[in-house]
Enzyme design. Structure first.
Site, mmCIF file in Angstrom:
data_model
loop_
_atom_site.group_PDB
_atom_site.id
_atom_site.type_symbol
_atom_site.label_atom_id
_atom_site.label_comp_id
_atom_site.label_asym_id
_atom_site.label_seq_id
_atom_site.Cartn_x
_atom_site.Cartn_y
_atom_site.Cartn_z
ATOM 1 N N GLY A 97 44.791 36.073 48.629
ATOM 2 C CA GLY A 97 44.137 34.903 49.197
ATOM 3 C C GLY A 97 43.426 34.034 48.182
ATOM 4 C CB CYS A 98 40.896 31.384 48.761
ATOM 5 S SG CYS A 98 41.774 30.452 50.036
ATOM 6 C CG ASN A 99 39.739 36.836 46.862
ATOM 7 O OD1 ASN A 99 39.848 36.760 48.076
ATOM 8 N ND2 ASN A 99 40.297 37.814 46.161
#
Length: 380
Positions: free
Chosen positions: A166-168
């Protein structure tokens, strides 16, 4: 590309905490930190205003329109399904979405990688490790292998793929590749984040879908690292990482199978901004622990463009100013949330300002499913 390994004494004064770094290469020698030497980004060709996206899908529900129009996003790059003769855009099958992801990830990824290497003064032949990050599609062989074939990168280039974090994930990848670079002094390593959020676009009338569809955009960004590289390259050294996973919020951000739509779709819990904000201070304190640094010593903050409420929560909980997050806000405004590469879009904007000075510190911060906050400490 020839990269000279500078002797430790010319790397500048080293803070006391670095003298105890367990990664130092030997007795009496200071650690050689990986240095960021280049960055580049790319987006898909078509950009839409929020109003244009609403019109493209004939969305008239006032609540849904309000979500889009109050998102602090002006434009996003998206590749939407074509309109039929009657103007209606039909949902794409999961197979079509996977094809879209592959094609656009390769296109954007190649462009971002070349831009990154150009800024680093390097060539494709200089890449010794390629790490590719994506969460918007699944490929086997991975994106790294496909890019090596498409771009003609040396077949002996080592590689890794980080999928589904994901975004991390951009900072997760940076941590892994920083370790590789440290173990291979003078050799060029690249992290490439390629997110085709258009390939994860679901269409229904739910508020869950509306929140997701109002936020994400297509984008790719690459960052190049060298450990012990020539100081003339001028980027910041990557000093330290810190993570914080929030197990009780493990289901608050996810990308899973929607049985009704028969495809994968995102889910974002409305409480996410507050969960992230409440834990931001914890992970930053851990990042700065044993460094002798305080938050007020950090000159540059590069935070993931996760959404207006997420940015506001981080600002409040860390005591930042709007100036501190100007790049984060600008990326959200111009591109939306481009997932794992968002913080690199912000870093590129910071470099273009040419305001950084030797000895200044910066914090990179991303957040995503887990729920997780990732951070890194850098020094120019």
């Amino acid at each position: 590309m020839t990269i000279d390994i500078a002797p430790a004494e010319v790397l500048g004064e080293v803070p006391e905490f670095e003298l105890h770094d367990t990664a130092r290469p030997g007795p009496g020698r200071l650690p050689v930190h990986p240095r960021i030497v280049g960055v580049g980004s790319a987006v898909t060709p078509t950009s839409y205003t929020q109003g244009e996206v609403l019109d493209a899908f004939s969305i008239t529900d006032p609540k849904v329109r309000s979500v889009f129009l109050n998102s602090a996003i002006e434009r996003r790059n998206l590749t939407l399904p074509p309109a039929a003769a009657d103007g209606i855009r039909s949902p794409e099958s999961q197979g079509d979405l996977l094809d879209k992801h592959k094609d656009l990830a390769l296109e954007m990824g190649g462009e971002a990688l070349r831009a990154c290497l150009k800024r680093a003064g390097a060539e494709l032949a200089d890449v010794r490790h390629l790490c590719c990050v994506t969460s918007t599609g699944f490929l086997t062989p991975g994106l790294s292998a496909l890019l090596i074939r498409e771009l003609g990168i040396d077949r002996h280039c080592s590689r890794s793929d980080i999928v589904g974090m994901g975004c991390n994930a951009g900072l997760n990848a940076l941590g892994v590749v920083a370790g590789w670079a440290t173990a291979h002094p003078g050799e060029l390593a690249v992290v490439l984040c390629a997110e085709v959020c258009s390939a994860a676009y679901a269409m229904d009338s739910s508020m869950r879908t509306a929140v997701v569809n109002s936020l994400f955009g297509d984008g790719a960004a690459a960052v190049a690292l060298v450990a012990g590289g020539d100081c003339a390259l001028g980027g910041p050294d990557v000093l330290k990482f810190a993570s914080c996973i929030i197990p009780e919020a493990v289901d608050a951000m996810r990308y899973d199978w929607d049985r009704t739509l028969e495809r994968f779709s995102f889910f974002l819990d409305p409480q996410i901004p507050y969960v992230v904000g409440a834990h931001a201070e914890i992970v930053v304190e851990r990042l700065l622990a044993d460094t002798g640094l305080r938050r007020s010593d950090i000159r540059h903050w590069l935070v993931h463009s996760g959404g207006k409420k997420v940015i506001d929560a981080v600002v409040v909980n860390l005591g930042l100013t709007r100036h501190d997050v100007r790049h984060t806000v600008g990326v959200l405004r111009d591109h939306g949330n481009v997932s794992s590469g968002s913080f690199l879009f912000s870093y590129e904007r910071l470099l273009d300002e040419t305001v950084t000075r030797p000895g200044e510190y910066g914090v990179l911060m991303t957040m995503g499913p887990g729920s997780t906050i990732e951070t890194a400490l850098v020094r120019w």
